[in-house]
Enzyme design. Sequence first.
Site, PDB file in Angstrom:
ATOM      1  N   HIS A  28      22.460   1.634  -2.934  1.00 46.88           N
ATOM      2  CA  HIS A  28      22.409   1.127  -1.565  1.00 46.88           C
ATOM      3  C   HIS A  28      23.134   2.134  -0.696  1.00 46.88           C
ATOM      4  O   HIS A  28      24.325   2.385  -0.889  1.00 46.88           O
ATOM      5  CB  HIS A  28      23.056  -0.257  -1.453  1.00 46.88           C
ATOM      6  CG  HIS A  28      22.859  -0.846  -0.103  1.00 46.88           C
ATOM      7  ND1 HIS A  28      21.820  -1.687   0.211  1.00 46.88           N
ATOM      8  CD2 HIS A  28      23.548  -0.659   1.055  1.00 46.88           C
ATOM      9  CE1 HIS A  28      21.876  -2.015   1.486  1.00 46.88           C
ATOM     10  NE2 HIS A  28      22.919  -1.404   2.019  1.00 46.88           N
ATOM     11  N   CYS A  29      22.412   2.741   0.242  1.00 47.85           N
ATOM     12  CA  CYS A  29      23.001   3.802   1.063  1.00 47.85           C
ATOM     13  C   CYS A  29      23.466   3.235   2.408  1.00 47.85           C
ATOM     14  O   CYS A  29      22.647   2.768   3.198  1.00 47.85           O
ATOM     15  CB  CYS A  29      21.966   4.908   1.302  1.00 47.85           C
ATOM     16  SG  CYS A  29      22.602   6.234   2.339  1.00 47.85           S
ATOM     17  N   PRO A  30      24.783   3.265   2.693  1.00 42.21           N
ATOM     18  CA  PRO A  30      25.270   2.725   3.968  1.00 42.21           C
ATOM     19  C   PRO A  30      24.785   3.537   5.166  1.00 42.21           C
ATOM     20  O   PRO A  30      24.669   3.006   6.262  1.00 42.21           O
ATOM     21  CB  PRO A  30      26.792   2.789   3.825  1.00 42.21           C
ATOM     22  CG  PRO A  30      27.052   3.762   2.745  1.00 42.21           C
ATOM     23  CD  PRO A  30      25.866   3.757   1.834  1.00 42.21           C
TER      24      PRO A  30
END
Length: 209
Positions: free
Chosen positions: A163-165
């Site tokens: 999950h890439c912020p």
Amino acid sequence: MPVAMGNYDNDGKRSTALGSCMSALKWIPVIFIAAVIAWSYYAYVVQLCLLSIENTFEQIVFLIFYHIICVLFFWSYWNTIFTPVGTVPSNWRIPETDIEHIFHADTQDQQKRILENFAKTLPVTNRTLNGSVRFCEKCKIIKPDRAHHCSVCGACVLKMDHHCPWVNNCVNFTNYKYFVLFLGYALLYCLYVALTSLEYFIRFWRVSL
Ligand SMILES: [Zn+2]
Ligand SMILES: [Zn+2]
């Protein structure tokens, strides 16, 4: 005695007010990146090309290539952010009656058998360390190979990488291509801007010092 499998009532959803607040905060890194892109656009187009470069031919060439790279960079970033995550099809969902049996099974072997029986028609080869079919307690589904539960998205995501912020989205089956392109075009954008502005950057500091 039933075998413990974690907190079954937790479906990963938060209360509405807190959830909305958390959702808004998750956009901060994306807004930060968008602001950096907007600032770099102004610095390159207005300050460098229009105000600093005097040669018209050089101005046009620099601006054409800059805009091509900029559009590709922005297009890949946009698609990485807004492509919906790949979710697990409904036929992988375990019916409520089977869920009850799984949660109230007396032994791990019994749970294993129920899961194995449900998954026998599904194309799944991965197993847990104890040899059981992979199962998500929160989504109540059989996990397809390479799918993982993302606690930020609150769902099992197909071919989940991470999950890439910075894009506020999972890098997964549906947007993997856009994510790799985004990294490539971001590098190209930085190199292009750095190399074409280098001469003017050095000149600026020579004059200032
Ligand atoms: Zn899940
Ligand atoms: Zn996610």
